[in-house]
Scaffold this motif. Structure first.
Motif, PDB file in Angstrom:
ATOM      1  N   GLU A   9     -26.282 -12.440  68.423  1.00 55.98           N
ATOM      2  CA  GLU A   9     -27.641 -11.922  68.017  1.00 55.98           C
ATOM      3  C   GLU A   9     -28.473 -12.376  69.231  1.00 55.98           C
ATOM      4  OE1 GLU A   9     -28.682 -13.610  64.391  1.00 55.98           O
ATOM      5  OE2 GLU A   9     -27.242 -12.559  63.195  1.00 55.98           O
ATOM      6  N   LEU A  10     -29.366 -11.458  69.604  1.00 57.34           N
ATOM      7  CA  LEU A  10     -30.276 -11.861  70.969  1.00 57.34           C
ATOM      8  C   LEU A  10     -31.929 -11.724  70.462  1.00 57.34           C
ATOM      9  CD1 LEU A  10     -30.041 -11.845  73.955  1.00 57.34           C
ATOM     10  CD2 LEU A  10     -31.072  -9.469  73.962  1.00 57.34           C
ATOM     11  N   TYR A  11     -32.312 -12.936  70.716  1.00 63.71           N
ATOM     12  CA  TYR A  11     -33.801 -13.001  70.074  1.00 63.71           C
ATOM     13  C   TYR A  11     -34.947 -13.073  71.266  1.00 63.71           C
ATOM     14  CZ  TYR A  11     -31.604 -14.569  65.680  1.00 63.71           C
ATOM     15  OH  TYR A  11     -30.914 -14.538  64.645  1.00 63.71           O
ATOM     16  N   ASP A  12     -35.861 -12.804  70.920  1.00 66.34           N
ATOM     17  CA  ASP A  12     -37.107 -13.073  71.805  1.00 66.34           C
ATOM     18  C   ASP A  12     -37.916 -14.089  71.531  1.00 66.34           C
ATOM     19  OD1 ASP A  12     -39.249 -12.735  73.421  1.00 66.34           O
ATOM     20  OD2 ASP A  12     -40.365 -11.301  72.434  1.00 66.34           O
ATOM     21  N   ILE A  13     -38.011 -15.183  72.311  1.00 69.02           N
ATOM     22  CA  ILE A  13     -38.512 -16.598  71.856  1.00 69.02           C
ATOM     23  C   ILE A  13     -39.861 -16.563  72.520  1.00 69.02           C
ATOM     24  CG2 ILE A  13     -38.256 -19.112  71.792  1.00 69.02           C
ATOM     25  CD1 ILE A  13     -35.400 -18.649  71.161  1.00 69.02           C
ATOM     26  N   SER A  14     -40.984 -16.802  71.823  1.00 70.49           N
ATOM     27  CA  SER A  14     -42.187 -16.742  72.406  1.00 70.49           C
ATOM     28  C   SER A  14     -42.642 -18.278  72.274  1.00 70.49           C
ATOM     29  CB  SER A  14     -43.336 -15.825  71.842  1.00 70.49           C
ATOM     30  OG  SER A  14     -43.579 -16.487  70.480  1.00 70.49           O
ATOM     31  N   SER A  15     -43.275 -18.763  73.261  1.00 66.43           N
ATOM     32  CA  SER A  15     -43.891 -20.323  73.209  1.00 66.43           C
ATOM     33  C   SER A  15     -44.393 -20.599  71.986  1.00 66.43           C
ATOM     34  CB  SER A  15     -44.645 -20.459  74.400  1.00 66.43           C
ATOM     35  OG  SER A  15     -45.841 -19.655  74.269  1.00 66.43           O
ATOM     36  N   SER A  16     -44.926 -19.853  71.335  1.00 67.90           N
ATOM     37  CA  SER A  16     -45.553 -20.433  69.976  1.00 67.90           C
ATOM     38  C   SER A  16     -44.675 -20.345  68.669  1.00 67.90           C
ATOM     39  CB  SER A  16     -46.782 -19.151  69.813  1.00 67.90           C
ATOM     40  OG  SER A  16     -46.313 -18.153  69.500  1.00 67.90           O
ATOM     41  N   HIS A  17     -43.568 -20.063  68.985  1.00 68.26           N
ATOM     42  CA  HIS A  17     -42.465 -19.864  67.945  1.00 68.26           C
ATOM     43  C   HIS A  17     -41.657 -21.300  67.916  1.00 68.26           C
ATOM     44  CE1 HIS A  17     -42.488 -15.600  67.226  1.00 68.26           C
ATOM     45  NE2 HIS A  17     -43.373 -15.943  66.608  1.00 68.26           N
ATOM     46  N   ASN A  18     -41.069 -21.946  66.854  1.00 72.82           N
ATOM     47  CA  ASN A  18     -40.280 -22.893  66.903  1.00 72.82           C
ATOM     48  C   ASN A  18     -38.886 -22.380  66.542  1.00 72.82           C
ATOM     49  OD1 ASN A  18     -42.280 -24.646  67.216  1.00 72.82           O
ATOM     50  ND2 ASN A  18     -42.979 -24.296  64.917  1.00 72.82           N
ATOM     51  N   GLY A  19     -38.020 -22.218  67.570  1.00 74.94           N
ATOM     52  CA  GLY A  19     -36.485 -22.017  67.359  1.00 74.94           C
ATOM     53  C   GLY A  19     -36.427 -20.304  66.978  1.00 74.94           C
ATOM     54  N   MET A  20     -35.218 -20.006  66.480  1.00 74.25           N
ATOM     55  CA  MET A  20     -34.777 -18.779  66.522  1.00 74.25           C
ATOM     56  C   MET A  20     -35.159 -18.166  64.914  1.00 74.25           C
ATOM     57  SD  MET A  20     -31.019 -18.370  68.201  1.00 74.25           S
ATOM     58  CE  MET A  20     -31.033 -18.730  69.871  1.00 74.25           C
ATOM     59  N   ARG A  21     -35.378 -18.950  63.899  1.00 75.65           N
ATOM     60  CA  ARG A  21     -35.698 -18.380  62.638  1.00 75.65           C
ATOM     61  C   ARG A  21     -36.919 -17.469  62.684  1.00 75.65           C
ATOM     62  NH1 ARG A  21     -34.717 -23.732  59.065  1.00 75.65           N
ATOM     63  NH2 ARG A  21     -35.614 -24.594  60.962  1.00 75.65           N
ATOM     64  N   GLU A  22     -37.809 -18.083  63.444  1.00 73.04           N
ATOM     65  CA  GLU A  22     -39.214 -17.233  63.435  1.00 73.04           C
ATOM     66  C   GLU A  22     -39.279 -16.183  64.592  1.00 73.04           C
ATOM     67  OE1 GLU A  22     -42.455 -19.895  63.473  1.00 73.04           O
ATOM     68  OE2 GLU A  22     -41.261 -21.519  62.126  1.00 73.04           O
ATOM     69  N   ALA A  23     -38.236 -16.439  65.309  1.00 76.70           N
ATOM     70  CA  ALA A  23     -38.169 -15.488  66.728  1.00 76.70           C
ATOM     71  C   ALA A  23     -38.053 -14.044  66.241  1.00 76.70           C
ATOM     72  CB  ALA A  23     -37.215 -16.016  67.604  1.00 76.70           C
ATOM     73  N   ASP A  24     -38.197 -13.114  67.093  1.00 77.73           N
ATOM     74  CA  ASP A  24     -37.949 -11.549  66.977  1.00 77.73           C
ATOM     75  C   ASP A  24     -36.534 -11.452  67.111  1.00 77.73           C
ATOM     76  OD1 ASP A  24     -41.080 -10.692  68.264  1.00 77.73           O
ATOM     77  OD2 ASP A  24     -40.675 -10.972  65.912  1.00 77.73           O
TER      78      ASP A  24
END
Length: 516
Positions: free
Chosen positions: A54-69
């Motif tokens: 799985e590939l995720y876009d992690i923005s600085s405002s997010h905490n980890g992958m669960r909330e990431a796109d």
């Protein structure tokens, strides 16, 4: 659009259960990321090891992958990756069938240090420890372990009455010599042999395999043999002799994955028993009964083994044969007919194609007998013998025979197996139903060496036999694991015994990059 990607790898226990997850590093602002994180996995040929990326876009405002796109996911098996060396597939999103994004996985085997090394030692001007003759020297090599303990690796023979001994060349595995660690310390001691077992100490030196590697292309490596007591006591002490390594030759032992990644294909063939002892397929008690909801034992065994082998065959076309039935149009008994009735092309598309051909042929044939399997072994052996002439590791044949009873052509079968043991093929026999399979165990060389009726032994053990009933209460995967576990060693034994190296090793070595 610039994204900040990170990838996760999930090991799937089944289609819905995530067993374990591994994560890459996060790369800032990249649309074509190359991750440096290496995922190290244990590989088992005899298992279907399902993976999900799985590939995720992690923005600085997010905490980890669960909330990431989640940018997309890809599922495959480890077998698919190693058989292709580099696997590229589309990243699929839940909301759609897939975009233009792809993920590429490359694989490298972390070597098992199965290589061997040949070492040729001699010495000169060793100290003389005997009054009436010269020393009788022998050399001991110890591996120094991580906990500082020492393990004897090799003791040479004794060369009698000689201060300039030349010891016999010996062979040992790199694993045994230095645990595969080229920098590991090796303690080498020279002794003067005594018949009473109280050998006299001459001296010692320390070495590493890295130093030993210098003894190639006619070069020698030398060490001073030192007696620490003499070094302290004697003013002008230099050494107690010189030990010389005249040759260090590394013998590459290729692994199963070396051959698979070098392009070797597994050619999977199935042969199905259609003798009358199976029972009328229209009767629910028959071993060939097609239940609307529950696959019979033949289908379970076929799918379990075929599902693993299919990852190593690029065209996914599998020959399927039947034996022991009367077949149309003239209803003569055949022991090697194509299940799809196309003798010119008995191949079926995928394991599902084999299943469908099997189900379609049942109403068209008459179950009969006897149970002869030598013809089908010889048929596959003919294909394998054509491969022998290429002197390349391109095709290895696996024949799966599914049978409900004791075979009636045991002498011919033994002869066929002995001849097949010289070829790039393995035979798996699964006993279906509740017959007494005692005689079948003799074909599996685990209890002794199988011989032909003339007394010729098998060149190597190529037969694996199991009764399906042993796995009735286990998963089909357990059956596959049991019968396929020996295949990697059988492949390696065959090619190594013939001196056949993996295909295009230079291209392979040049392209070896860690999986990421």
């Amino acid at each position: 659009l610039w994204v900040t990607p990170a990838a996760a790898l999930y090991l799937l226990l089944n289609s819905s259960t995530l067993a374990e997850s591994l994560k890459t590093e996060v790369l800032r602002s990249s649309i074509n990321p190359t991750f440096s994180k290496v995922f190290t996995l244990d590989y088992y040929f005899e298992e279907v090891q399902r993976l999900r990326y799985e590939l995720y876009d992690i923005s600085s405002s997010h905490n980890g992958m669960r909330e990431a796109d989640c940018l997309g996911a890809m599922e495959c098996t480890l077998g698919q990756i190693v058989s292709q060396r580099k696997l590229s597939k589309a990243l699929l999103k839940q909301s759609s069938t897939g975009g233009k994004s792809t993920i590429t996985i490359t694989a490298e085997e972390l070597t098992g240090n199965d290589d061997y090394v040949e070492l040729s030692f001699s010495a000169r001007k060793l100290d003389d420890k005997d009054f009436f003759s010269k020393s009788d020297p022998f050399l001991e090599i110890y591996r120094v372990n991580d906990d500082a303990t020492q393990q004897l690796v090799y003791r040479t023979e004794t060369v009698m009455n000689n201060l300039n001994p030349v010891w016999k060349t010996f062979k040992t595995s790199l694993n045994c010599l230095c645990s595969g660690d080229h920098e590991r310390m090796l303690k080498c001691t020279v002794w003067d042999w005594d018949s009473n077992g109280k050998h006299d100490y001459i001296g010692e030196f320390e070495a590493t395999f890295k130093e030993m590697r210098g003894a190639t292309d006619g070069k020698q490596v030398q060490w001073e043999c030192i007696n620490p007591k003499y070094k302290v006591k004697k003013k002008n002490y230099r050494n107690s002799g010189i030990v010389i390594l005249n040759q260090c030759k590394v013998i590459k032992m290729h692994s199963f994955l070396d051959y698979i990644m070098g392009g070797c294909q597994i050619q999977f063939t199935v042969a199905i028993d259609f003798t009358a002892s199976n029972g009328d397929p229209r009767n629910s008690c028959s071993l060939h009964y097609i239940h609307p909801y529950q696959p019979n034992e033949y289908l379970k065994a076929l799918v379990a083994v075929g599902e693993i082998c299919q990852d190593y065959d690029s065209d996914k076309m599998f020959p399927a044969f039947g034996f022991g039935a009367r077949i149309p149009p003239d209803f003569k008994v055949s022991h090697d007919f194509a299940v799809n009735f196309n003798e010119d092309n008995p191949e079926c598309a995928g394991i599902q194609g084999v299943v469908e051909a099997y189900q379609n042929c049942l109403p068209k044939i008459q179950l009969y007998g006897p149970t002869n399997i030598a013809p089908i072994i010889q048929k596959v052996a003919n294909s394998a013998s054509e491969e022998v002439h290429t002197r390349e590791a391109m095709q290895y044949f696996i024949l799966l025979i599914l049978t409900d009873g004791v075979i009636t052509d045991m002498a011919d079968t033994r002869e066929a197996i002995v001849q097949a043991s010289h070829l790039p093929m393995s035979i798996i026999i699964v006993g279906v139903g509740n017959a007494d399979f005692t005689d079948m165990q003799t074909l599996d060389g685990d209890d002794g060496i199988l011989r032909s009726p003339k007394g010729e032994p098998v060149l190597r053990d190529i037969v694996q036999f199991v009764p399906f009933r042993n796995f009735k209460h286990a998963s089909p995967a357990a059956l596959a694991k049991s019968v396929l576990a020996e295949v990697p060693n059988q492949v390696v034994d065959y090619y190594n015994s013939k001196g056949i190296k993996p295909k295009c090793p230079s291209e392979y070595e040049a392209s070896r990059t860690f999986g990421h």
